[in-house]
Design a protein around this motif. Structure first.
Motif, mmCIF file in Angstrom:
data_model
loop_
_atom_site.group_PDB
_atom_site.id
_atom_site.type_symbol
_atom_site.label_atom_id
_atom_site.label_comp_id
_atom_site.label_asym_id
_atom_site.label_seq_id
_atom_site.Cartn_x
_atom_site.Cartn_y
_atom_site.Cartn_z
ATOM 1 N N PHE A 37 1.403 -12.573 -2.698
ATOM 2 C CA PHE A 37 0.443 -11.475 -2.584
ATOM 3 C C PHE A 37 0.677 -10.431 -3.674
ATOM 4 N N PHE A 38 1.929 -10.108 -3.941
ATOM 5 C CA PHE A 38 2.229 -9.128 -4.994
ATOM 6 C C PHE A 38 1.760 -9.644 -6.357
ATOM 7 N N CYS A 39 1.991 -10.923 -6.635
ATOM 8 C CA CYS A 39 1.543 -11.502 -7.912
ATOM 9 C C CYS A 39 0.016 -11.474 -8.010
ATOM 10 N N LEU A 40 -0.657 -11.790 -6.920
ATOM 11 C CA LEU A 40 -2.114 -11.776 -6.903
ATOM 12 C C LEU A 40 -2.664 -10.367 -7.094
ATOM 13 N N ILE A 41 -2.052 -9.395 -6.427
ATOM 14 C CA ILE A 41 -2.480 -8.000 -6.602
ATOM 15 C C ILE A 41 -2.259 -7.574 -8.049
ATOM 16 N N GLY A 42 -1.121 -7.971 -8.613
ATOM 17 C CA GLY A 42 -0.846 -7.638 -10.016
ATOM 18 C C GLY A 42 -1.848 -8.287 -10.960
ATOM 19 N N ALA A 43 -2.247 -9.530 -10.669
ATOM 20 C CA ALA A 43 -3.212 -10.221 -11.516
ATOM 21 C C ALA A 43 -4.603 -9.604 -11.412
ATOM 22 N N ILE A 44 -4.977 -9.184 -10.217
ATOM 23 C CA ILE A 44 -6.314 -8.627 -10.013
ATOM 24 C C ILE A 44 -6.370 -7.149 -10.383
ATOM 25 N N GLN A 141 -0.119 3.192 5.532
ATOM 26 C CA GLN A 141 -1.259 4.034 5.162
ATOM 27 C C GLN A 141 -1.059 4.671 3.786
ATOM 28 N N LEU A 142 0.157 5.135 3.511
ATOM 29 C CA LEU A 142 0.429 5.741 2.203
ATOM 30 C C LEU A 142 0.284 4.731 1.068
ATOM 31 N N VAL A 143 0.701 3.500 1.307
ATOM 32 C CA VAL A 143 0.571 2.451 0.292
ATOM 33 C C VAL A 143 -0.902 2.177 0.014
ATOM 34 N N THR A 144 -1.704 2.124 1.064
ATOM 35 C CA THR A 144 -3.145 1.904 0.879
ATOM 36 C C THR A 144 -3.761 3.036 0.068
ATOM 37 N N THR A 172 -3.196 -5.886 -0.142
ATOM 38 C CA THR A 172 -2.096 -4.962 0.153
ATOM 39 C C THR A 172 -1.821 -4.928 1.646
ATOM 40 N N GLY A 173 -2.882 -4.876 2.440
ATOM 41 C CA GLY A 173 -2.691 -4.898 3.889
ATOM 42 C C GLY A 173 -2.010 -6.171 4.349
ATOM 43 N N ARG A 174 -2.405 -7.279 3.766
ATOM 44 C CA ARG A 174 -1.792 -8.569 4.118
ATOM 45 C C ARG A 174 -0.342 -8.651 3.657
ATOM 46 N N ALA A 175 -0.044 -8.075 2.509
ATOM 47 C CA ALA A 175 1.317 -8.145 1.965
ATOM 48 C C ALA A 175 2.288 -7.259 2.732
ATOM 49 N N MET A 176 1.813 -6.142 3.270
ATOM 50 C CA MET A 176 2.712 -5.205 3.932
ATOM 51 C C MET A 176 3.112 -5.635 5.347
#
Length: 185
Positions: A37-44, A141-144, A172-176
């Motif tokens: 998930f972190f890699c995907l968020i970084g790619a997107i 919530q802070l991360v979002t 992000t919600g899925r990763a946390m």
């Protein structure tokens, strides 16, 4: 070893036998998905990955701190439970002597003191067990919010689209979720 020590050790072994499989499954299955998930968020989303990475790091540090506090509180609770079991064994073995010497009040006071200290110690353990869940919700919530702010800045710079923003928030919600589960172990 005393009867109380053996009883408490048996209870601790039983609790540990339930925790170890959960920890193994969580680490072996959830951790690779978190990294994905972190890699995907970084790619997107590019820099939007900073939000979940910082949030996950904070959750892990909080988890370590609360686990240490739980360990200390649990150790005290365990000693008090041993003392309570020892008192029960002592009263059971020497009931006739206690009655003959009219020492019921002495043992009643010991029991009351142990029960009070055990209740306070259990309250401390419950408190430290609840802290990670409370902080996990707040940090989620802070991360979002952090992902939204970074993504809006990326959109303004032309490096990201609104669709990517939505995807980053969902990922992000899925990763946390697994991170907060790992932190609770």
């Amino acid at each position: 070893r005393t009867v109380g020590a053996l009883t408490t050790a048996l209870r601790d072994v039983e609790a540990l036998s339930m925790l170890v499989p959960q920890a193994i499954v969580t680490v072996c299955i959830d951790l690779p998905f978190v990294v994905a998930f972190f890699c995907l968020i970084g790619a997107i989303g590019g820099l939007a990955v900073l939000g979940p990475v910082l949030g996950a790091t904070a959750l892990l540090f909080i988890g370590l701190a609360t686990n240490y506090a739980i360990k200390l509180s649990s150790r005290r609770t365990s000693k008090l439970m041993q003392a309570r079991s020892d008192l029960i064994a002592e009263v059971s073995d020497g009931w006739s002597t206690i009655k003959a010497n009219q020492a019921e009040g002495l043992f009643q006071r010991k029991w009351d003191i142990l029960a009070d200290h055990l209740a306070m110690s259990n309250r401390d353990v419950r408190h430290w067990n609840e802290v990670p869940a409370s902080i996990s919700g707040l940090l989620g919530q802070l991360v979002t919010v952090m992902v939204v702010i970074i993504s809006v800045l990326e959109i303004k710079a032309g490096d990201m689209t609104t669709g990517a923003l939505i995807a980053c928030i969902m990922l992000t919600g899925r990763a946390m979720v697994p991170v907060s589960m790992i932190q609770a172990i």
